[in-house]
Enzyme design. Structure first.
Site, short mmCIF file in Angstrom:
data_model
loop_
_atom_site.label_atom_id
_atom_site.label_comp_id
_atom_site.label_asym_id
_atom_site.label_seq_id
_atom_site.Cartn_x
_atom_site.Cartn_y
_atom_site.Cartn_z
N GLN A 64 -42.81 -3.89 8.28
CA GLN A 64 -43.46 -5.28 7.91
C GLN A 64 -44.76 -4.54 7.00
OE1 GLN A 64 -43.23 -7.66 11.82
NE2 GLN A 64 -44.42 -8.50 10.25
N HIS A 65 -45.30 -5.66 6.26
CA HIS A 65 -46.72 -5.15 5.87
C HIS A 65 -46.96 -4.11 4.62
CE1 HIS A 65 -47.88 -7.33 9.41
NE2 HIS A 65 -47.74 -6.03 10.32
N ASP A 115 -38.87 -6.41 10.49
CA ASP A 115 -38.06 -5.79 11.56
C ASP A 115 -38.30 -6.55 13.02
OD1 ASP A 115 -40.68 -4.84 11.85
OD2 ASP A 115 -39.98 -2.63 11.76
#
Length: 491
Positions: free
Chosen positions: A82-83, A242
């Protein structure tokens, strides 16, 4: 040779890509492929070349298909770290290496953004308070430090979005991964135009948000099919982050288990649960799940890699540990996300002449597990002693498992399926191919089933000893400024 329908789930993590070939009817993992990629950077920087992710995906899929009939594959989906911030040119090529989730250089931007709206304003809009992990803070860092690159961007993507676009030729994301950007509104289930204005981010640079991670956003292109050795035209799902994929793999969601907590021990440590209640507390990241529910999550930066580093410094095997005794070790080797101490470093205190190397290593385990478990009470949970589902690489380590049991005092379920992120992605692929709900698919596959370990007496003394050190640590010279340790923020 595989002849019945199969799907491929891809787990694109921080350091590698895994691809699983799964029988679509039974959920049996037929084969697994792996390929590593590189993370570079120092002094808070963590970057990777997205093109290397794509090459690793192709290699992992090819390995998974070895000895199988690729013509049986009906769908593919990607779940990614992520991110991360990926900026593309007009041809879809990266303008620079991706800024990863654990890149802490954007801590000043996170603080400035929080001050603009206040924690309450961000929680009301996104369910999360900006910390250095969030994509919005990385975009702000890029605008301030590399304005030419930001100005040249023709596309802004998350890591899984980048790979999905390479598969289908479609710029698409899902609510789950989008909810980790801090420019997606979990209340409105759409990009927040006022936040985009605040960030100077053109809506046209962003992918379309599909209704769910199992939504079919396109078909495998001819060029991607050639590179991956798959049939052209198979279903490509929107995919997700994820953590959201792991929840699907465990059967967590609207068509499965709600309010059942999960502890994931990997490069990062996370605690999450699927719930119908929209979270809005600074102690958690108020993520959306990928199936229409929510996935409140607490995350720490320092987990298995940090403890392995301590073991290496001590010259010990990772399992050569005993309880820490009077020693306390806060393993903040990469700064920390929960508590919000991006400039922090590790702290060891409580040493005595009798303290052994094994106890110091045990204290590292305790510090890492404490960091993950301390947000557990913020999650919604049903009445009774609901077990923790323990996943990630740490779930296969004896000392990790026993430390979680000892510090939580709760029963622990060890799911028998190891690659839950990839399995969850495979369930999304199956949903894209058939229209079925992915959580129901994964529940039918039994991915969340496993061995249940009974509760043991909680080590309250160890818990209280670590808790007593943390407030003092937050006031030390961590480079965070006054009060930065008090904000919570599992962004």
């Amino acid at each position: 040779m595989q002849s019945s329908p199969a799907v491929i789930g891809v787990d694109s993590s921080t350091q590698s890509i895994k691809a699983v070939l799964v029988d679509a009817a039974s959920g049996k993992v037929l084969a697994t492929g792996r390929a590593a990629h590189t993370v570079s950077g120092e002094a808070g920087a963590r970057e990777s070349d997205p093109e290397e992710w794509w090459r690793a995906l192709a290699g992992a899929v090819a390995e998974a298909l070895t000895g199988s009939d690729a013509r049986a594959v009906t769908g593919i989906a990607v779940a990614g770290q992520q991110h991360g911030l990926v900026v593309l040119d007009s041809a879809g090529r990266p303008l620079r290496p991706a800024l990863l989730w654990n890149d802490t250089r954007s801590a000043p931007q996170a603080a400035a953004l929080t001050d603009r709206l206040g924690a309450g304003g961000w929680l009301a809009r996104t369910g999360s308070v900006p910390v250095a992990s969030m994509t919005a803070t990385k975009w702000q860092w890029l605008r301030e430090n590399e304005p030419r690159t930001a100005g040249a961007a023709a596309g802004v993507r998350l890591p899984h979005d980048f790979l999905t676009e390479r598969l289908a030729g479609t710029a698409a994301t899902d609510p789950g991964d989008a909810s980790g950007t801090c420019w997606y509104g979990t209340a409105t289930r759409a990009y927040d135009p006022e936040l985009l204005d605040l960030l100077g981010l053109d809506r046209g640079l962003l992918p379309v948000v599909a209704p769910a991670g199992a939504t079919r956003v396109g078909s495998l292109t001819a060029s991607a099919a050639r590179e991956l050795g798959l049939p052209q035209g198979i279903a490509v799902a929107a995919g997700t982050g994820d953590n959201m994929a792991a929840a699907v793999g465990l059967g967590l969601g609207g068509h499965g288990l709600l309010d059942h907590p999960v502890v994931s021990l990997g490069t990062s440590g996370t605690v999450f649960a699927a719930t119908r209640a929209r979270p809005a507390t600074a102690a958690l990241a108020g993520f959306a799940a990928t199936d229409g529910t929510y996935l409140p999550l607490g995350c720490t930066l320092n987990c298995t890699l940090a403890v392995d580093k301590i073991a290496g410094l001590l010259g010990l095997d990772r399992e050569d540990a005993v309880p820490g005794g009077e020693a306390v070790l806060l393993p903040y080797l990469d700064g920390e996300r929960t508590p919000d101490l991006p400039g922090a470093s590790g702290l060891l205190t409580g040493l005595r002449h009798a303290t052994s190397r094994q106890q110091i290593l045990g204290a590292a385990y305790e510090g890492a597990v404490f960091g993950v478990l301390r947000v557990l009470d913020e999650l919604p949970h049903p009445d009774g002693d609901v077990p923790l589902r323990l996943i990630g690489g740490g779930a296969r380590g004896r000392t990790w498992v026993e430390t979680v049991r000892r510090l939580s005092g709760r029963p622990v379920v060890l799911p028998r399926t190891a690659e839950l992120v990839a399995l969850g992605a495979a369930a999304l692929a199956a949903g894209a191919a058939t229209g079925e709900d992915p959580v129901a698919v994964a529940t039918g596959w039994g991915g969340g089933a496993g061995v249940t370990l009974p509760a043991v007496a909680r080590d309250r003394a160890a818990w209280d000893r670590i808790a007593a050190v943390l407030p003092a640590f937050g006031s030390m010279g961590t480079g965070c400024g006054p009060g930065r340790g008090a904000r919570g923020g599992a962004g």
